[in-house]
Design a protein around this motif. Structure first.
Motif, PDB file in Angstrom:
ATOM      1  N   ALA A   1     -58.838 -20.313  63.049  1.00 44.85           N
ATOM      2  CA  ALA A   1     -58.533 -20.286  64.479  1.00 44.85           C
ATOM      3  C   ALA A   1     -57.048 -20.032  64.719  1.00 44.85           C
ATOM      4  O   ALA A   1     -56.676 -19.284  65.626  1.00 44.85           O
ATOM      5  CB  ALA A   1     -58.958 -21.599  65.128  1.00 44.85           C
TER       6      ALA A   1
ATOM      7  N   VAL B   1     -61.984 -19.364  70.376  1.00 44.12           N
ATOM      8  CA  VAL B   1     -62.029 -18.624  69.116  1.00 44.12           C
ATOM      9  C   VAL B   1     -60.687 -17.950  68.840  1.00 44.12           C
ATOM     10  O   VAL B   1     -60.119 -18.062  67.759  1.00 44.12           O
ATOM     11  CB  VAL B   1     -63.163 -17.576  69.141  1.00 44.12           C
ATOM     12  CG1 VAL B   1     -63.193 -16.772  67.844  1.00 44.12           C
ATOM     13  CG2 VAL B   1     -64.511 -18.252  69.382  1.00 44.12           C
TER      14      VAL B   1
ATOM     15  N   TRP C   1     -56.794 -17.651  69.673  1.00 45.77           N
ATOM     16  CA  TRP C   1     -55.754 -18.536  70.176  1.00 45.77           C
ATOM     17  C   TRP C   1     -54.407 -17.817  70.226  1.00 45.77           C
ATOM     18  O   TRP C   1     -54.115 -16.963  69.387  1.00 45.77           O
ATOM     19  CB  TRP C   1     -55.638 -19.782  69.299  1.00 45.77           C
ATOM     20  CG  TRP C   1     -56.869 -20.647  69.365  1.00 45.77           C
ATOM     21  CD1 TRP C   1     -58.010 -20.492  68.640  1.00 45.77           C
ATOM     22  CD2 TRP C   1     -57.078 -21.763  70.218  1.00 45.77           C
ATOM     23  NE1 TRP C   1     -58.933 -21.461  68.981  1.00 45.77           N
ATOM     24  CE2 TRP C   1     -58.385 -22.266  69.949  1.00 45.77           C
ATOM     25  CE3 TRP C   1     -56.309 -22.407  71.180  1.00 45.77           C
ATOM     26  CZ2 TRP C   1     -58.919 -23.364  70.608  1.00 45.77           C
ATOM     27  CZ3 TRP C   1     -56.835 -23.512  71.836  1.00 45.77           C
ATOM     28  CH2 TRP C   1     -58.126 -23.980  71.554  1.00 45.77           C
TER      29      TRP C   1
ATOM     30  N   TYR D   1     -62.654 -28.253  64.680  1.00 45.86           N
ATOM     31  CA  TYR D   1     -61.589 -27.583  63.957  1.00 45.86           C
ATOM     32  C   TYR D   1     -61.069 -28.520  62.867  1.00 45.86           C
ATOM     33  O   TYR D   1     -60.945 -29.736  63.077  1.00 45.86           O
ATOM     34  CB  TYR D   1     -60.466 -27.184  64.916  1.00 45.86           C
ATOM     35  CG  TYR D   1     -60.952 -26.342  66.079  1.00 45.86           C
ATOM     36  CD1 TYR D   1     -60.864 -24.954  66.054  1.00 45.86           C
ATOM     37  CD2 TYR D   1     -61.527 -26.937  67.205  1.00 45.86           C
ATOM     38  CE1 TYR D   1     -61.325 -24.180  67.110  1.00 45.86           C
ATOM     39  CE2 TYR D   1     -61.998 -26.174  68.261  1.00 45.86           C
ATOM     40  CZ  TYR D   1     -61.891 -24.796  68.214  1.00 45.86           C
ATOM     41  OH  TYR D   1     -62.364 -24.033  69.259  1.00 45.86           O
TER      42      TYR D   1
ATOM     43  N   ARG E   1     -62.092 -23.040  62.359  1.00 45.34           N
ATOM     44  CA  ARG E   1     -63.140 -23.451  63.297  1.00 45.34           C
ATOM     45  C   ARG E   1     -64.449 -23.659  62.542  1.00 45.34           C
ATOM     46  O   ARG E   1     -64.797 -22.882  61.646  1.00 45.34           O
ATOM     47  CB  ARG E   1     -63.321 -22.393  64.388  1.00 45.34           C
ATOM     48  CG  ARG E   1     -64.265 -22.812  65.524  1.00 45.34           C
ATOM     49  CD  ARG E   1     -64.191 -21.816  66.671  1.00 45.34           C
ATOM     50  NE  ARG E   1     -64.804 -20.545  66.320  1.00 45.34           N
ATOM     51  CZ  ARG E   1     -66.032 -20.162  66.691  1.00 45.34           C
ATOM     52  NH1 ARG E   1     -66.788 -20.980  67.436  1.00 45.34           N
ATOM     53  NH2 ARG E   1     -66.507 -18.987  66.341  1.00 45.34           N
TER      54      ARG E   1
END
Length: 745
Positions: A71, A117, A119, A361, A376
């Motif tokens: 992530a 999803v 970032w 996460y 993730r």
């Protein structure tokens, strides 16, 4: 690994009735009864034995999440190999992520996402790092060893503090204490109050708090060290306290309890109120084994993620099996990795078209790489633990439950379209016929005991060539065998060139007509007439008025079916169809459905095939059932029987699919293609409720987050609101995750 849980039912006590209230469990009981658990409208997950009376051949199984993409990579100059203590939550359309930056820099950082999803680290311009404010730092210096923000759900929260946080090492606070911060926007933070909030504990961890929407109070969880009785090992543990205003907390804080679980080093707690069932607390601690070591590692210490749950925030069921294992990723086998972020969020399904799922996460690469990475993990909604049974079958019996009707704001249930309709457009015989728009069952009343001389006949058009199509059946599934008194009259399609085309089976005796004898195709979208006669066991089959096959056994006697006769399919409910009467990408039509209590001659059947059933039978003298569809269209859904000599056997066209009720039993479940789930509703004494027995239950299979259960196509449970009921589930190669009583949106 799995945990098997079996609860035995104790002997009922012959005592007077005395009522008590079980506040902690939301239930009530009588002195000679098992506790009645009031679940209201809330969703209940099968996380523990709270709802379970008995498991037979089934067990509770923990389900690990599935690793997905990285992530976020903490590769900025102010981040690196010691980023930790991540917090994630959904805030409107935005996902927010907070985390500690590089350990020696005393900073906290921020990232955000639109989908959970992908970032980004926004350039906030708040704090300078090595001469530049071009960074995502939100806090520097005070409170940065551990900082755990949350969006305050308290409706009475102060306007200047919609976001709050616990922090360690706040200015002017004594060492070993927790202070508070507040924010208007979740980005710019200021100290809240001028004194420490909690002083009893060891706070070198991610210490967290949030508003408990069910119990209407704040609750916090922080680190504590303790030595368990009978052990000389000091372990990291968790304490908790509560508050009504976030500034004044109950003293002293108390230690969590884990009945049946051994002492273990719990480095974090990561406890949340599960958003889909907020009365339940879920925890995702990092378990530390400080003295384990993998060759090549620079430091001792291995970690994994575990799972625990609670119904009061104090006593937790903690699984000793790992929830998140390090796996084959070498970076997760370094010291102090596999730390689950605090928070669970919903995200779009990883597979296009699939339902939304939960995202968690977890860290990897801590200490021994250039940068920590946050990966993730995903899992189905409510999918932490299930009641699981293998293909050989298992059962779950719940304790007595009481449920409530949904709130009045719920929309009225939508009635699905009717699967069978009467039409006057291009009828087969006469002026009307029935059209099967989707698989359905048309019941034929008073047709179980038919005698030793019987004729079955029907006109059809447009049946599918994709698979077999059932005409008449008294059959509830399973293998057809001698003596079972099951009847099937259908058209079957097989891959062999001259495979069966027409079958008539009764009590294991099978008469088969190969395709070569039929002459042409039944699946050419033209009108065809099918008939079969039973004469004391001798079977004769006709297609379009022509005899095409014989079989059976003379002297077999009367047709006496073990189940009710139906047209369209043998199974009792609308949720399972093996060979439904239906078209192939078009509607299938039927007319002149005849079950006659005498054997028609070949000449009579030929005349009927050409001109209709009324040319071969005498409505005033003949006994049996004839649905000619010629009645007044104003009769609605009723189909009239035209043979009245032995009384009327009118029938009703079935409603569309499932009749959605105002109050339904909704289940989160998964099966294999061969697996199944059935459900029986019982009274407190364990007796099946009329209409809700296991035999009434429609067989369901598939994978659904919230599917209404039905009994012979009926889902309405409004009459049972407020009454104690037990649920008996029969599972085959299936998982049951959660239930609730309500209405599917």
């Amino acid at each position: 690994m799995t945990l098997r849980l079996t609860l035995r039912v104790g002997r009922r006590l012959a005592m007077g009735i005395a009522s008590i209230t079980m506040a902690a469990q939301g239930g009530m009981c009588l002195a000679d009864e098992k506790p009645v658990i009031d679940i209201g409208r809330q969703r209940e997950l099968f996380l523990d034995d709270h709802l379970i009376d008995k498991l037979d051949g089934a067990q509770l199984v923990l389900h690990p999440p599935v690793p997905q993409e990285i992530a976020i990579n903490h590769d900025e100059p102010w981040e690196g190999s010691t980023c930790a203590y991540h917090t994630v939550f959904k805030d409107g359309e935005l996902y927010r992520l907070y985390y500690r930056g590089g350990w020696g820099y005393h900073i906290y950082c921020y990232a955000e996402s639109r989908d959970g999803v992908h970032w980004v680290k926004p350039k906030l311009g708040l704090f300078e790092f090595k001469g530049s404010k071009d960074n995502n730092i939100i806090l520097m210096g005070e409170g940065t060893e551990s900082f755990a923000p949350f969006k305050d759900a308290n409706p009475n929260s102060a306007p200047d503090a919609p976001y709050k946080a616990f922090a360690v090492h706040c200015k002017n606070d004594p060492p070993g204490s927790l202070g508070a911060f507040k924010s208007v926007d979740g980005i710019r933070w200021a100290r809240m109050g001028d004194k420490p909030l909690i002083t009893k504990g060891h706070f070198d961890s991610q210490n967290l708090a949030f508003w408990d929407t069910v119990r209407q109070r704040y609750v916090e969880f922080h680190r504590w060290y303790q030595i368990y009785p009978g052990s000389d090992m000091e372990v990291r543990d968790i304490m908790t306290s509560t508050s009504t205003d976030f500034l004044n907390w109950t003293e002293p804080p108390v230690t969590l309890e884990y009945p049946g679980s051994p002492p273990e080093d719990l480095y974090t707690s990561q406890i949340v109120a599960y958003h889909r069932a907020p009365h339940l607390f879920l925890g995702f601690p990092k378990r530390l084994l400080p003295f384990r070591w993998i060759p090549g590692n620079k430091m001792e210490g291995l970690s994994d993620g575990v799972f625990m749950s609670s119904r009061d925030g104090r006593v937790f069921k903690r699984w000793t099996e790992a929830f998140i294992r390090p796996g084959q990723n070498r970076e997760r086998w370094f010291n102090r990795n596999n730390m689950t972020a605090w928070g669970i969020v919903e995200t779009a399904g990883s597979i296009p078209g699939c339902p939304r799922e939960l995202s968690l996460y977890s860290t990897e690469g801590y200490y021994e790489t250039m940068s920590v990475k946050l990966r993730r993990f995903t899992m189905r909604l409510d999918g932490f633990v299930s009641v699981n049974a293998p293909m050989r079958g298992g059962e779950l019996l719940t304790k007595p439950l009481v449920f409530a009707a949904p709130e009045k704001s719920q929309p009225e249930p939508v009635r699905p379209a009717d699967p069978i309709v009467r039409t006057e457009e291009k009828p087969i015989i006469g002026k009307a016929a029935l059209v099967f728009k989707e698989p359905a069952v048309l019941p034929i009343p008073s047709a179980q005991e038919l005698g030793s001389q019987v004729t079955f006949a029907v006109h059809v058009r447009g049946i599918s060539a994709m698979t077999g199509r059932r005409f008449f059946a008294a059959y509830d599934g399973g293998q057809l065998k001698e003596g079972d008194r099951k009847l099937v009259f259908d058209a079957a399609v097989y891959s062999v060139p001259d495979g069966p085309a027409i079958r008539f089976i009764y009590s294991g005796m099978e008469t088969v007509v190969p395709r070569s004898k039929v002459g042409g195709s039944l699946w050419d979208k033209k009108v065809h007439h099918l008939a079969a006669t039973w004469d004391d066991g001798e079977v004769t089959i006709y297609v379009d008025g022509r005899k095409v096959g014989t079989g059976g056994r003379k002297g077999a006697g009367a047709l006496s079916m073990a189940d009710k006769l139906r047209f369209g399919e043998g199974y009792p409910g609308p949720l399972h169809f093996e060979r439904p009467f239906a078209g192939d990408h078009h509607d299938a039509m039927v007319d002149d459905i005849l079950v006659l209590r005498r054997v028609l001659s070949e000449e009579e059947i030929a005349r009927m095939a050409k001109d209709g059933a009324l040319t071969a039978v005498d409505p005033g003298k003949d006994k049996g059932v004839l649905y000619s569809m010629e009645e007044d269209p104003n009769v609605g859904r009723r189909v009239r029987d035209h043979l009245s000599a032995d009384g009327s056997s009118d029938t009703e066209l079935p409603p569309g699919g499932i009749e959605w009720g105002e109050v339904q039993l909704l289940v989160n479940y998964s099966t294999s293609a061969a697996g199944s789930v059935r459900c029986e509703l019982q009274d407190e004494q364990g007796h099946p409720l009329p209409g809700f027995s296991l035999a009434d239950s429609d067989l369901i299979y598939g994978d659904d987050i919230e599917r209404p259960f039905s009994w012979r196509g009926r889902t309405e449970l409004k009459s049972l609101v407020g009454k104690p009921v037990k649920l008996r589930f029969e599972l085959k190669d299936a998982d049951l995750y959660a239930i609730r009583f309500g209405q599917k949106p």
